[in-house]
Design an enzyme around this catalytic site. Structure first.
Site, short mmCIF file in Angstrom:
data_model
loop_
_atom_site.label_atom_id
_atom_site.label_comp_id
_atom_site.label_asym_id
_atom_site.label_seq_id
_atom_site.Cartn_x
_atom_site.Cartn_y
_atom_site.Cartn_z
N GLU A 40 70.88 34.90 10.14
CA GLU A 40 69.72 34.00 10.01
C GLU A 40 69.49 33.49 8.61
O GLU A 40 69.27 32.30 8.39
CB GLU A 40 68.44 34.71 10.48
CG GLU A 40 68.15 34.58 11.96
CD GLU A 40 69.03 35.47 12.79
OE1 GLU A 40 69.77 36.29 12.20
OE2 GLU A 40 68.98 35.36 14.02
N HIS A 67 59.87 41.86 19.45
CA HIS A 67 60.26 40.54 19.97
C HIS A 67 59.07 39.75 20.46
O HIS A 67 59.23 38.81 21.24
CB HIS A 67 61.27 40.71 21.12
CG HIS A 67 62.62 41.15 20.66
ND1 HIS A 67 62.89 42.43 20.25
CD2 HIS A 67 63.79 40.46 20.53
CE1 HIS A 67 64.16 42.53 19.89
NE2 HIS A 67 64.74 41.35 20.05
#
Lengths: 396, 366
Positions: free
Chosen positions: B96, B165
């Site tokens: 990322e 998440h």
């Protein structure tokens, strides 16, 4: 004897209007073809190679023009950084100030190996690059002093100077490396044969995002030269104390690398040309480690002697100074003379003084501009100040 | 004819309306036959937006994990790699920080990247690139270097995906000057905002919602056009009302409308505002509404402290709407805990329709 005759000759040639003409031009005119060689060839240090059969050439040709240009540029950067030191101690420059003196051969050598249409990004020790990428000393110093005539109108400061194809000036250690690969991706995407030089230091070399970037650059064959400016210290931590492997040119693993003498501008230039050719031919990224040295501490708040000895600094200065190395080469090979180079010194000093004068007298940016440049191409809107009653207009 | 066209424009642009039924009514009125509106899921609306913008501008490209050959982790980019190829749709390794920086650098050098985060939870790994490299550069360079990049992906709670998440990042990115932050609810929002974000010359964070991807909405004919844009920075009044203002974004907008449908049977008319944009926030629309209804409830999925609702309440205090409030403004938010897994726990960690109804009755004293 010859020198006296020539001096006399030049006085005669000068004539009554001499006072108006810059002395150097007259001297050069009278001495050029007679005494100076137009070029000379030098042996340069062989680069250490990683995953490469051949490296950059071990000789380099330096023309007189190139030499004078490199000398002037390096001297300008040297004096500009020393002036910044002065201004910082007078508290006219505030905040962070990371000086580049000692490393001049890197930025000047890199620029000599690429084209102005190529791209470059570095970290915060960026004043030299701001200059070689086209920003004037005036604008650099005025940015350091936070004035409206600064290259970023006083909004950026030392670590955030930008120019055409120069993306700063970045404050977060290592963050500029993925940015540089992104710029290289754009180069490949647009297909214009341009490359991106992506610089970082020996300290940043241990950042994870750099390894993520190596991977993607190699995978996608991005035209990116990763350049580690190894000046032996990441702030106060020597390379031996920071890295399990100090062979920075090998740390790209699958990316071919070369280790270069970063104090020799010709070495840097030839290595850069070699790496640029590699990238432009579509072979993917390359890694260059430039072994260099900074005379100042990490920044102006670091005297730079608690983690290294004064003797070490002195030794580098006397044996490996990049400007002295070039000067000796040029003088010893008739590319120039001590006097000619001294004249350049005088001109440079003058330029720096004038720039400093501007930087200390130019007004600060007007308060009305505080809110500007939040968004681009946006109709003007209001930006909140420290209280709900204090609002600033923002134009893009 | 002009009047009908004008009415249609108002409907699409967020003028006063009373639900999608009204939209359908008017549409049949103009054409006299079956409406030209179609049912489109949020997923398909996003896919259309991506396809149209990729086609329109050569500089636009998409990068992220699984966006190409997998057709997108949530199938948002389905079919695009087949159509546009490796140059425009790029699968990245799981890096990322690296690929976000690459997207930002590409934007600085003249491309218009769309950087997908598989979920915004993973954007935390790259948040320095979003805020420091993308958000601040135009300002630091005094306008010299612009960063036309879109960061998009699902944000906030999903269903049973656990604490790591499920975080909502609206307040995190909404905090930062230099960024624009949008949060679509409907298909129209999703398509129009994504297109507007891609065409915007600034870094835009687009917070989608995984649970909304499969939800179908009516899309008007105008919304189906290739140049349909939803303006960034303008809220939409989804339902007009007089007794209380419900301000929300993303999935919670649906819950507010459901609550309004229940409350109307008891004679309470809720005005439901869909923020659409978190930053710059359309405070004027909220103020105008509160000055009409005198009551305010904010509803969001994110945590309460320092959140979107907190900001709205603070802004109401500072503006003309304060003097019109008949009761303190109230926030409904995610519970102040990391998101648990068990269904009963998870359900009770987010504002439900019953919670909204309860809050409305509480502040209206009924």
């Amino acid at each position: 004897m010859r020198k006296m005759l020539l001096a006399a000759l030049s006085r005669v040639l000068q004539g009554p209007a001499a006072a108006a003409r810059p002395v150097s031009r007259v001297v050069v005119a009278s001495r050029n073809y007679a005494d100076f060689a137009s070029e000379a060839t030098f042996d340069i240090k062989k680069c250490d190679l990683h995953r490469l059969e051949e490296g950059p050439p071990v000789t380099a040709v330096l023309t007189r023009e190139e030499g004078l240009h490199y000398y002037r540029t390096m001297q300008t950067i040297r004096r500009m950084e020393l002036k910044s030191d002065q201004l910082y101690k007078q508290k006219i420059i505030r905040g962070f100030c990371h000086l580049y003196d000692g490393q001049e051969a890197c930025c000047v050598g890199l620029e000599a190996g690429i084209k102005p249409t190529d791209h470059l990004i570095t970290a915060y020790r960026a004043h030299g690059y701001a200059y070689t990428r086209g920003t004037s000393v005036r604008e650099i110093l005025a940015e350091l002093t936070g004035r409206k005539g600064g290259c970023a109108k006083g909004k950026g400061g030392s670590m955030h100077m930008y120019a055409q194809n120069f993306y700063g000036g970045n404050g977060i250690v290592g963050a500029q490396v993925p940015l540089g690969a992104g710029i290289a991706l754009a180069c490949k995407y647009f297909g214009k044969d341009e490359i991106c030089l992506t610089l970082y230091g020996d300290g940043a070399a241990n950042q994870g995002q750099i390894f993520e970037t190596y991977n993607m650059a190699a995978l996608w064959k991005l035209p990116c030269i990763f350049i580690c400016e190894n000046n032996r210290y990441g702030m106060g931590t020597s390379v031996e104390r920071a890295a399990a492997s100090t062979d920075y040119y090998k740390r790209g693993d699958y990316i071919p690398g070369i280790r270069v003498d970063g104090m020799d501008i010709l070495c840097v230039r030839e290595a850069t040309k070699f790496a640029a050719e590699h990238c432009r031919s579509g072979k993917g990224p390359m890694l260059m480690e430039l072994q260099t040295y900074r005379y100042h501490g990490h920044s102006m708040s670091d005297p730079g002697i608690s983690y290294r000895t004064r003797e070490e600094i002195q030794e580098v200065r006397s044996k490996s100074d990049p400007i002295t190395l070039l000067k000796d080469r040029m003088v010893n090979n008739s590319l120039s003379s001590v006097e000619e180079l001294k004249e350049i010194d005088v001109e440079v000093r003058k330029e720096i003084e004038e720039a400093a004068q501007f930087a200390t007298t130019d007004p600060e940016p007007p308060l009305e501009e505080l809110g500007n440049h939040i968004y681009k191409n946006e109709p003007p809107f209001e930006v909140r100040g420290p209280s709900l009653w204090l609002k600033y207009k923002s134009v893009g | 004819m002009a009047a009908a066209a004008g009415a249609l424009r108002r409907l699409v642009r967020g003028g006063p309306q009373q639900g999608l039924g009204r939209l359908l009514q008017l549409r049949s009125g103009i054409h006299g036959s079956a409406p030209a509106a179609v049912q489109v899921t949020v997923r398909d609306a996003l896919n259309q937006a991506l396809d149209e913008e990729l086609e329109r501008d050569e500089r636009v490209f998409l990068l992220g994990e699984e966006v190409a050959q997998y057709d997108g982790a949530y199938k948002i980019s389905r079919g695009l790699w087949k159509k546009y190829g490796d140059k425009r749709i790029i699968d990245t390794p799981i890096s990322e920080m690296g690929f976000t920086g690459i997207a930002v650098g590409a934007a600085m050098a003249g491309l218009r990247p769309i950087c997908e985060f598989m979920t915004f939870n993973f954007s935390m790994q790259a948040i320095d690139q979003v805020i420091n490299s993308a958000g601040k550069t135009l300002y630091m360079s005094a306008g010299m270097v612009s960063v036309p990049v879109v960061f998009r992906g699902p944000n906030g709670a999903s269903a049973g995906v656990g604490a790591q998440h499920s975080q909502c990042f609206a307040a995190w990115y909404g905090h930062c000057p230099g960024l624009k932050v949008v949060s679509p609810w409907s298909s129209e929002d999703a398509k129009g905002l994504l297109k507007a974000s891609v065409r915007d010359d600034n870094p835009v964070v687009m917070l989608e919602n995984e649970l909304m991807y499969g939800v179908p909405f009516e899309m008007s004919e105008e919304a189906q056009s290739k140049d349909f844009l939803v303006p960034i920075g303008k809220a939409k009044i989804e339902r007009q009302g007089t007794h209380v203002t419900l301000v929300s974004h993303s999935r919670s907008v649906g819950h507010c409308l459901e609550a309004a449908a229940v409350l109307v049977k008891e004679g309470v008319e809720c005005e439901v505002i869909n923020l659409r944009t978190i930053r710059p926030m359309d405070v004027e629309s909220i103020e105008a509404s509160v000055m009409k209804t005198n009551h305010l409830i904010t509803v969001e999925g994110g945590w309460p402290q320092f959140g979107v609702g907190a900001e709205i309440c603070a802004r109401m205090m500072e503006g003309p709407a304060f003097n019109y409030l008949d009761a303190p403004a109230v926030r409904l938010t995610g519970a102040d805990v990391p998101m648990p897994y068990a269904k009963i726990l998870e359900e009770n960690c987010l504002p439900q329709v019953k919670d909204i109804i309860f809050a409305v009755k509480k502040i209206l004293n009924i």
